[in-house]
Design a protein around this motif. Sequence first.
Motif, PDB file in Angstrom:
ATOM      1  N   TRP A   1      -0.459  21.608 -92.171  1.00 43.08           N
ATOM      2  CA  TRP A   1      -1.280  21.020 -91.094  1.00 43.08           C
ATOM      3  C   TRP A   1      -2.727  21.094 -91.571  1.00 43.08           C
ATOM      4  O   TRP A   1      -3.299  22.166 -91.688  1.00 43.08           O
ATOM      5  N   PHE A   2      -3.315  19.932 -91.846  1.00 42.85           N
ATOM      6  CA  PHE A   2      -4.673  19.884 -92.384  1.00 42.85           C
ATOM      7  C   PHE A   2      -5.711  19.827 -91.264  1.00 42.85           C
ATOM      8  O   PHE A   2      -5.549  19.101 -90.290  1.00 42.85           O
TER       9      PHE A   2
ATOM     10  N   ASN B   1     -12.265  23.463 -91.492  1.00 43.82           N
ATOM     11  CA  ASN B   1     -12.562  23.422 -92.914  1.00 43.82           C
ATOM     12  C   ASN B   1     -11.409  23.986 -93.737  1.00 43.82           C
ATOM     13  O   ASN B   1     -11.621  24.559 -94.808  1.00 43.82           O
ATOM     14  N   GLY B   2     -10.189  23.844 -93.246  1.00 41.48           N
ATOM     15  CA  GLY B   2      -9.066  24.398 -93.977  1.00 41.48           C
ATOM     16  C   GLY B   2      -7.752  23.795 -93.538  1.00 41.48           C
ATOM     17  O   GLY B   2      -7.711  22.736 -92.915  1.00 41.48           O
ATOM     18  N   PHE B   3      -6.681  24.479 -93.852  1.00 41.98           N
ATOM     19  CA  PHE B   3      -5.352  23.991 -93.511  1.00 41.98           C
ATOM     20  C   PHE B   3      -4.386  25.169 -93.437  1.00 41.98           C
ATOM     21  O   PHE B   3      -4.679  26.275 -93.912  1.00 41.98           O
ATOM     22  N   THR B   4      -3.249  24.927 -92.814  1.00 46.27           N
ATOM     23  CA  THR B   4      -2.204  25.928 -92.676  1.00 46.27           C
ATOM     24  C   THR B   4      -0.951  25.439 -93.383  1.00 46.27           C
ATOM     25  O   THR B   4      -0.546  24.291 -93.198  1.00 46.27           O
ATOM     26  N   VAL B   5      -0.357  26.292 -94.205  1.00 42.39           N
ATOM     27  CA  VAL B   5       0.913  25.990 -94.869  1.00 42.39           C
ATOM     28  C   VAL B   5       1.975  26.892 -94.248  1.00 42.39           C
ATOM     29  O   VAL B   5       1.800  28.109 -94.186  1.00 42.39           O
ATOM     30  N   SER B   6       3.049  26.299 -93.777  1.00 42.75           N
ATOM     31  CA  SER B   6       4.125  27.049 -93.141  1.00 42.75           C
ATOM     32  C   SER B   6       5.384  26.970 -93.997  1.00 42.75           C
ATOM     33  O   SER B   6       5.764  25.897 -94.475  1.00 42.75           O
TER      34      SER B   6
ATOM     35  N   LEU C   1      -7.982  13.594 -93.570  1.00 43.06           N
ATOM     36  CA  LEU C   1      -8.272  13.570 -92.142  1.00 43.06           C
ATOM     37  C   LEU C   1      -7.443  14.652 -91.453  1.00 43.06           C
ATOM     38  O   LEU C   1      -6.427  15.103 -91.985  1.00 43.06           O
ATOM     39  N   PRO C   2      -7.835  15.092 -90.260  1.00 46.62           N
ATOM     40  CA  PRO C   2      -7.051  16.100 -89.538  1.00 46.62           C
ATOM     41  C   PRO C   2      -5.633  15.614 -89.261  1.00 46.62           C
ATOM     42  O   PRO C   2      -5.410  14.441 -88.934  1.00 46.62           O
ATOM     43  N   SER C   3      -4.678  16.500 -89.406  1.00 50.70           N
ATOM     44  CA  SER C   3      -3.282  16.168 -89.131  1.00 50.70           C
ATOM     45  C   SER C   3      -3.070  16.001 -87.631  1.00 50.70           C
ATOM     46  O   SER C   3      -3.758  16.624 -86.814  1.00 50.70           O
ATOM     47  N   THR C   4      -2.123  15.183 -87.273  1.00 57.02           N
ATOM     48  CA  THR C   4      -1.709  15.037 -85.878  1.00 57.02           C
ATOM     49  C   THR C   4      -0.355  15.676 -85.640  1.00 57.02           C
ATOM     50  O   THR C   4       0.075  15.823 -84.498  1.00 57.02           O
TER      51      THR C   4
ATOM     52  N   ILE D   1       0.426  30.530 -94.190  1.00 53.27           N
ATOM     53  CA  ILE D   1      -0.711  30.842 -95.049  1.00 53.27           C
ATOM     54  C   ILE D   1      -1.856  29.936 -94.621  1.00 53.27           C
ATOM     55  O   ILE D   1      -1.715  28.711 -94.621  1.00 53.27           O
ATOM     56  N   ARG D   2      -2.951  30.535 -94.203  1.00 51.32           N
ATOM     57  CA  ARG D   2      -4.115  29.769 -93.759  1.00 51.32           C
ATOM     58  C   ARG D   2      -5.171  29.810 -94.856  1.00 51.32           C
ATOM     59  O   ARG D   2      -5.494  30.882 -95.370  1.00 51.32           O
TER      60      ARG D   2
END
Length: 347
Positions: free
Chosen positions: A30-31, A38-43, A9-12, A109-110
């Motif tokens: 952050w999903f 349709n993706g996520f970000t990794v920090s 599910l989408p991150s809050t 990274i997206r």
Amino acid sequence: MQIPFYQRLPSTQWEPLAIPRVPGLSLWAWFRPGQLPNGFTVSIPAELVGTYVSGFPFSLADLLTACGVGAGELLSLSLFGQDWQPAQMVLPFLNHALPPVPAGRSPEIRIAAMAVAPGMAAPMNVPMMAAGVSASGSALEFAPGMEESSHIEEFGEEDDGAAISEKAVYDRMESSWKASLQMERQMTGLRAKLSSMLNTLGKLDRELSPDERLAAERDDRDAWTDARRWLRDLAAKCHREIKAFDIGMTSGAGRRNNIEHIYQTYVEPRASCSDLESHRRDFETYRKDMVNLQRAMNGALQTATQNGTQRAQRVLGVIGRKIRERRAKMREAIGGANMDKTCRKKR
């Protein structure tokens, strides 16, 4: 048990992301953010960026595994704010160590991935850029100097160079204008969030209290000084994005009124116009500018959350724990008597 990405599910808020192959190392994820459903970000945390100056001890394959994405489910990615790379250009380098974050680049990274179970229809409207990839040593590098081509946006289509009918031109202009209005409404909400974030950053930017100063060690005080610098810098960034929305191209001082006048005069009634092609380009440019502004506002909000409020709260959390430990020590019995007078029974 690892959750497949297509079931997430989408991150809050930012979620800790452990790398199984590197015990003790943790990133942030952050999903399904609003601008990348349709993706996520990794920090990568700032402390890791400063520690691994010659490259990180993990690869893109490690990130995909940690996020529940199979190699065949990868669609495209953007490394440290650079151009989007299609999966076919990235797959040969999945197991290469990630390079260090270039100076001035975002440590994020997206990744766009399959949003449905394998075997089902692939999602539409995901970032798929044409770009070059090269390898240097054991690290993955993206070819420099590649300009980002027009994004396959949620709205409108890109020109293929072929002549189009007058009706199609009007339809594209109308589509661009309606998409711009939708983004304007979304950015109104983002503006309110940025304003709230600006207030939060201002409240966090404070001196340590007497109890905090007494319990904090030198490293804690240095970390708080660094966190306050981030708070001030990010507050300035939030203020710039708010100002860009208030008095920029979306305001009467920008191009909005002119674009709206053309729409009401020519596009909506489908009136004849001798400069139709020029107006079409103006509408497309305006829509793309709106996309860029929305991305900038989203980026400012996410960065302020990660490197502003969360960083400050982590430092204050460490200091708060030391305050509690110090108070507990003051209440310890010494020689059979509790030295904390507040714990003695009044006679």
